[in-house]
Enzyme design. Structure first.
Site, mmCIF file in Angstrom:
data_model
loop_
_atom_site.group_PDB
_atom_site.id
_atom_site.type_symbol
_atom_site.label_atom_id
_atom_site.label_comp_id
_atom_site.label_asym_id
_atom_site.label_seq_id
_atom_site.Cartn_x
_atom_site.Cartn_y
_atom_site.Cartn_z
ATOM 1 N N ARG A 1 -13.374 -8.515 1.999
ATOM 2 C CA ARG A 1 -11.954 -8.267 1.721
ATOM 3 C C ARG A 1 -11.170 -9.552 1.984
ATOM 4 O O ARG A 1 -10.285 -9.931 1.218
ATOM 5 C CB ARG A 1 -11.408 -7.134 2.599
ATOM 6 C CG ARG A 1 -11.970 -5.752 2.289
ATOM 7 C CD ARG A 1 -11.567 -5.268 0.915
ATOM 8 N NE ARG A 1 -10.119 -5.193 0.780
ATOM 9 C CZ ARG A 1 -9.366 -4.161 1.192
ATOM 10 N NH1 ARG A 1 -9.934 -3.110 1.728
ATOM 11 N NH2 ARG A 1 -8.054 -4.164 1.017
ATOM 12 N N GLN B 1 -10.199 -3.792 -2.943
ATOM 13 C CA GLN B 1 -11.482 -3.356 -2.403
ATOM 14 C C GLN B 1 -12.603 -3.642 -3.405
ATOM 15 O O GLN B 1 -13.656 -4.156 -3.037
ATOM 16 C CB GLN B 1 -11.434 -1.851 -2.089
ATOM 17 C CG GLN B 1 -12.744 -1.304 -1.573
ATOM 18 C CD GLN B 1 -13.113 -1.860 -0.201
ATOM 19 O OE1 GLN B 1 -12.327 -1.792 0.714
ATOM 20 N NE2 GLN B 1 -14.303 -2.411 -0.065
ATOM 21 N N CYS C 1 -16.224 1.976 1.015
ATOM 22 C CA CYS C 1 -15.053 1.120 1.258
ATOM 23 C C CYS C 1 -14.568 1.202 2.700
ATOM 24 O O CYS C 1 -13.902 0.280 3.175
ATOM 25 C CB CYS C 1 -13.934 1.495 0.295
ATOM 26 S SG CYS C 1 -13.460 3.232 0.397
ATOM 27 N N ASP D 1 -17.111 7.589 -1.055
ATOM 28 C CA ASP D 1 -15.822 7.471 -0.375
ATOM 29 C C ASP D 1 -15.489 8.845 0.222
ATOM 30 O O ASP D 1 -16.170 9.845 -0.071
ATOM 31 C CB ASP D 1 -14.746 7.013 -1.381
ATOM 32 C CG ASP D 1 -13.404 6.714 -0.730
ATOM 33 O OD1 ASP D 1 -13.352 6.542 0.505
ATOM 34 O OD2 ASP D 1 -12.386 6.657 -1.458
ATOM 35 N N ARG E 1 0.891 -1.180 0.000
ATOM 36 C CA ARG E 1 0.000 0.000 0.000
ATOM 37 C C ARG E 1 0.918 1.217 0.000
ATOM 38 O O ARG E 1 1.721 1.399 0.919
ATOM 39 C CB ARG E 1 -0.888 0.008 1.243
ATOM 40 C CG ARG E 1 -1.513 1.374 1.485
ATOM 41 C CD ARG E 1 -2.604 1.341 2.523
ATOM 42 N NE ARG E 1 -3.784 0.701 1.983
ATOM 43 C CZ ARG E 1 -4.996 0.776 2.541
ATOM 44 N NH1 ARG E 1 -5.165 1.466 3.662
ATOM 45 N NH2 ARG E 1 -6.029 0.178 2.002
ATOM 46 N N HIS F 1 -7.552 0.941 -6.220
ATOM 47 C CA HIS F 1 -7.697 0.062 -5.052
ATOM 48 C C HIS F 1 -8.461 -1.195 -5.488
ATOM 49 O O HIS F 1 -9.600 -1.426 -5.081
ATOM 50 C CB HIS F 1 -8.450 0.822 -3.953
ATOM 51 C CG HIS F 1 -8.378 0.188 -2.605
ATOM 52 N ND1 HIS F 1 -7.601 -0.927 -2.328
ATOM 53 C CD2 HIS F 1 -8.992 0.512 -1.419
ATOM 54 C CE1 HIS F 1 -7.741 -1.244 -1.055
ATOM 55 N NE2 HIS F 1 -8.577 -0.400 -0.495
HETATM 56 N N1 NVA Z 1 -9.803 6.951 -1.195
HETATM 57 C C1 NVA Z 1 -9.421 6.442 0.099
HETATM 58 C C2 NVA Z 1 -9.681 4.977 0.200
HETATM 59 C C3 NVA Z 1 -9.345 4.370 1.531
HETATM 60 C C4 NVA Z 1 -9.590 2.907 1.580
HETATM 61 C C5 NVA Z 1 -7.959 6.757 0.335
HETATM 62 O O1 NVA Z 1 -7.144 6.564 -0.569
HETATM 63 O O2 NVA Z 1 -7.634 7.210 1.436
HETATM 64 N N1 CP Z 2 -11.060 -0.012 2.682
HETATM 65 C C1 CP Z 2 -9.777 -0.098 3.098
HETATM 66 O O1 CP Z 2 -8.858 -0.353 2.326
HETATM 67 O O2 CP Z 2 -9.608 0.061 4.444
HETATM 68 P P1 CP Z 2 -8.231 0.274 5.196
HETATM 69 O O3 CP Z 2 -7.699 1.618 4.795
HETATM 70 O O4 CP Z 2 -8.603 0.214 6.656
HETATM 71 O O5 CP Z 2 -7.284 -0.815 4.819
#
Ligand code: NVA
Ligand code: CP
Length: 314
Positions: free
Chosen positions: A300, A146, A272, A233, A116, A143
């Protein structure tokens, strides 16, 4: 293509899981059928050893609850080991190159990397320089883990994917990009309702538009009209500073009772997570019976086990 008429072969051609742009409809369906089976087997207490003797490094340059815990548990349930590495604590966070990082990891017999991070090109470089499977656990661009879980969740709740309309309201971010690619490949319709200047990435828009089942509009009501699923989101993704101009642009895309009323009477709400109640969604929607956010979160685990299962040959 109707997922319910698809006959799984147990095969996917991809060595990595970086973005849905690399995946065909058939490959996504393979993953979904495997996820469904692994979920049922998990509930029935069936044990699997697909990752026996394997160690997967989990590199995080951003925070996580769901991705971290579901990967750690999923790897354990498949008989493997995970190695959590905060990017801030390894030399990658001090500027060591992706090339040197993956080359070093391979010498220690690490069998795969879930990462990540910020730049999507980092994930691509890992795949380019290494010989081990790479899984994208979220980048600024997309992502896909997800969205694979989301497709499984929609299939479970609606009994099908083909023809289902998903409306995504809000920032044209990594989630919007992956939903465009994932939903259109699965035969769904997708409408993005976002403010001007906050549209999804052009590559994902063009890819989705080719199917004739995607629209991008600046009118949230048009996007939500007749939808089976309303998805949203956060206004500010990880790594983005909260700024007033963006907030003002996004607040009229807030999923509330007024906007939800444009969807079908049996519409479901998805997010998400993590969510900010009172910002992108109101409490009366996210905490209502129409909300399936924790089914998404649970899936997930099952969706990612399917990815691992396929990348390691089942
Ligand atoms: N768009 C959000 C998704 C988190 C799972 C981010 O990138 O923070
Ligand atoms: N939806 C998601 O990826 O959650 P986290 O940021 O908690 O991993």
């Amino acid at each position: 293509m109707d997922i319910n008429k698809y006959r799984p072969t147990g095969k996917i051609g991809n060595k990595h899981f970086l973005t849905f742009l690399d995946y065909s409809t058939e490959e996504i369906f393979e993953l979904l059928y495997t996820a469904k089976r692994l979920k049922a087997e998990h509930k029935a207490g069936v044990k699997h050893g697909a990752l026996s003797g394997k160690t997967i490094a989990l590199i995080f340059a951003k925070s996580s609850t769901r991705t971290r815990v579901s990967f750690e548990m999923g790897i354990r349930q498949l008989g493997g080991h995970s190695l959590f590495l905060s990017a801030a604590d390894i030399q990658l966070g001090r500027g060591e190159t992706i090339h040197d990082t993956v080359k070093t990891m391979e010498r220690f017999d690490i069998n795969g990397i879930m990462i990540r991070t910020h730049k999507h090109s980092d994930v691509e470089e890992l795949a380019m320089y290494g010989t081990i499977p790479i899984i994208n656990g979220l980048t600024d661009l997309c992502h896909p883990c997800q969205v694979l879980a989301d497709l499984l969740t929609i299939w479970e709740h609606k009994g099908k994917l083909e023809g289902i309309k998903l409306a995504y309201l809000g920032d044209g971010n990594n989630m919007a990009n992956s939903l465009l690619a994932g939903c259109t490949r699965a035969g769904m319709e997708i409408a993005i309702g976002c403010p001007e200047g906050y549209e999804p990435d052009q590559r994902f828009v063009e890819d989705a538009m080719k199917t004739g089942r995607a629209t991008v509009t600046h009118d949230p009501a048009v996007a939500a009209q007749g939808a089976d699923i309303i998805y949203t989101d956060v206004f500010f993704s990880m790594g983005q500073a909260a700024d007033g101009k963006k907030y003002e642009s996004l607040i009229s895309y807030q999923v509330n009772r007024r906007l939800f009323a444009y969807a079908k009477p049996d519409a479901l709400f998805m997010h998400c997570l993590p969510a900010h109640r009172g910002q992108e969604v109101t409490e009366d929607i996210i905490d209502s019976p129409a909300s399936i956010i924790f089914d998404q979160a649970e899936n997930r685990l099952h969706a990612q086990k399917a990815i691992l299962y396929h990348l390691y040959g089942g």
